[in-house]
Design an enzyme around this catalytic site. Sequence first.
Site, PDB file in Angstrom:
ATOM      1  N   GLY A  32       0.841  -1.197   0.000  1.00  0.00           N
ATOM      2  CA  GLY A  32       0.000   0.000   0.000  1.00  0.00           C
ATOM      3  C   GLY A  32       0.871   1.240   0.000  1.00  0.00           C
ATOM      4  O   GLY A  32       2.099   1.161   0.149  1.00  0.00           O
ATOM      5  N   LEU A  33       0.214   2.363  -0.149  1.00  0.00           N
ATOM      6  CA  LEU A  33       0.922   3.645  -0.209  1.00  0.00           C
ATOM      7  C   LEU A  33       1.660   3.942   1.098  1.00  0.00           C
ATOM      8  O   LEU A  33       1.304   3.396   2.151  1.00  0.00           O
ATOM      9  CB  LEU A  33      -0.089   4.773  -0.460  1.00  0.00           C
ATOM     10  CG  LEU A  33      -0.857   4.722  -1.784  1.00  0.00           C
ATOM     11  CD1 LEU A  33      -2.003   5.744  -1.759  1.00  0.00           C
ATOM     12  CD2 LEU A  33       0.091   5.010  -2.953  1.00  0.00           C
ATOM     13  N   SER A  34       2.631   4.808   1.019  1.00  0.00           N
ATOM     14  CA  SER A  34       3.289   5.293   2.224  1.00  0.00           C
ATOM     15  C   SER A  34       2.225   5.949   3.116  1.00  0.00           C
ATOM     16  O   SER A  34       1.396   6.719   2.630  1.00  0.00           O
ATOM     17  CB  SER A  34       4.357   6.323   1.837  1.00  0.00           C
ATOM     18  OG  SER A  34       4.967   6.839   2.993  1.00  0.00           O
ATOM     19  N   GLY A  35       2.223   5.597   4.381  1.00  0.00           N
ATOM     20  CA  GLY A  35       1.243   6.174   5.310  1.00  0.00           C
ATOM     21  C   GLY A  35      -0.091   5.447   5.332  1.00  0.00           C
ATOM     22  O   GLY A  35      -1.013   5.846   6.052  1.00  0.00           O
ATOM     23  N   SER A 106       5.736  -1.918  -2.291  1.00  0.00           N
ATOM     24  CA  SER A 106       5.657  -2.872  -3.409  1.00  0.00           C
ATOM     25  C   SER A 106       4.579  -2.473  -4.424  1.00  0.00           C
ATOM     26  O   SER A 106       3.553  -3.141  -4.530  1.00  0.00           O
ATOM     27  CB  SER A 106       5.460  -4.300  -2.895  1.00  0.00           C
ATOM     28  OG  SER A 106       4.445  -4.417  -1.927  1.00  0.00           O
TER      29      SER A 106
HETATM   30  P1  ADP Z   1       3.194   2.799   6.149  1.00  0.00           P
HETATM   31  O1  ADP Z   1       3.985   1.723   6.829  1.00  0.00           O
HETATM   32  O2  ADP Z   1       2.151   2.242   5.218  1.00  0.00           O
HETATM   33  O3  ADP Z   1       4.020   3.863   5.515  1.00  0.00           O
HETATM   34  P2  ADP Z   1       2.663   3.729   8.800  1.00  0.00           P
HETATM   35  O4  ADP Z   1       2.084   2.588   9.577  1.00  0.00           O
HETATM   36  O5  ADP Z   1       4.120   4.049   8.969  1.00  0.00           O
HETATM   37  O6  ADP Z   1       2.318   3.506   7.259  1.00  0.00           O
HETATM   38  O7  ADP Z   1       1.863   5.057   9.076  1.00  0.00           O
HETATM   39  C1  ADP Z   1       0.476   5.104   9.249  1.00  0.00           C
HETATM   40  C2  ADP Z   1       0.135   6.283  10.140  1.00  0.00           C
HETATM   41  O8  ADP Z   1      -1.289   6.370  10.257  1.00  0.00           O
HETATM   42  C3  ADP Z   1       0.691   6.116  11.541  1.00  0.00           C
HETATM   43  O9  ADP Z   1       1.141   7.377  11.994  1.00  0.00           O
HETATM   44  C4  ADP Z   1      -0.529   5.657  12.334  1.00  0.00           C
HETATM   45  O10 ADP Z   1      -0.458   6.012  13.701  1.00  0.00           O
HETATM   46  C5  ADP Z   1      -1.654   6.395  11.633  1.00  0.00           C
HETATM   47  N1  ADP Z   1      -2.977   5.764  11.746  1.00  0.00           N
HETATM   48  C6  ADP Z   1      -4.118   6.379  12.092  1.00  0.00           C
HETATM   49  N2  ADP Z   1      -5.163   5.526  12.101  1.00  0.00           N
HETATM   50  C7  ADP Z   1      -4.672   4.333  11.728  1.00  0.00           C
HETATM   51  C8  ADP Z   1      -5.267   3.045  11.554  1.00  0.00           C
HETATM   52  N3  ADP Z   1      -6.576   2.831  11.733  1.00  0.00           N
HETATM   53  N4  ADP Z   1      -4.461   2.025  11.148  1.00  0.00           N
HETATM   54  C9  ADP Z   1      -3.140   2.242  10.928  1.00  0.00           C
HETATM   55  N5  ADP Z   1      -2.525   3.422  11.079  1.00  0.00           N
HETATM   56  C10 ADP Z   1      -3.277   4.480  11.492  1.00  0.00           C
END
Ligand code: ADP
Length: 201
Positions: A32-35, A106
């Site tokens: 999935g996308l960043s964030g 990915s």
């Molecule tokens: P990625 O690894 O996909 O880049 P991260 O897990 O690092 O994403 O970042 C996701 C961000 O979104 C974190 O700061 C997390 O605390 C926030 N967030 C808010 N709500 C949710 C949720 N329901 N599930 C996952 N992350 C969440």
Amino acid sequence: MAENIVWHDHKITRAERSVNKNQKPCLLWFTGLSGSGKSTIANALDVALHKRGYHTFLLDGDNVRHGLCEDLGFSDEDRVENIRRIGEVSKLFADAGLIVLSAFISPFTSDRRLVRKLFPAGEFIEVFMDTPLATCEERDPKGLYHKARAGEIKHFTGIDSPYEAPSHPEVSLDTSSMSVDDCIEALITYLLQRELITRKD
Ligand code: ADP
């Protein structure tokens, strides 16, 4: 592949290793996308499985780029090689009998398909973090979208580099509407249904 390299069969098989650990190995591949929540959900699932007594291992984008893939950048070619290496490492950990959680953007379907092919049917679980770009960008936990919009980062997935969404993921999670607990419940339910884990309570 280099010449004169012969595959050695191990005396202890993959199946025997997993029997000793009393669990079935598999790979949960978070894309999935960043964030979008890959790291957050993969970590939370890791904790949930660990607490239930399962042997797990978590591979995560940034950490791998500090070591195994430190020589790779973010060009399409390097992204392909990055995922290929991670797929092979994930397979080795699964061969060791572990439940592996891998969290990587990915973005390309073809790369994810290559990793899927490394695993027996049913042991590759594609977890699509189907969180809208707008939510990811609003969260911007590492400030990367801001930099990408400002042109300070090139080839940023979702901005000026494509993300190809999975067409048939085993599990889809949209963290704009699902809490962390909702996501973990959905994943545990899936693993129980597929008998990859058993109810231990
Ligand atoms: P990625 O690894 O996909 O880049 P991260 O897990 O690092 O994403 O970042 C996701 C961000 O979104 C974190 O700061 C997390 O605390 C926030 N967030 C808010 N709500 C949710 C949720 N329901 N599930 C996952 N992350 C969440």
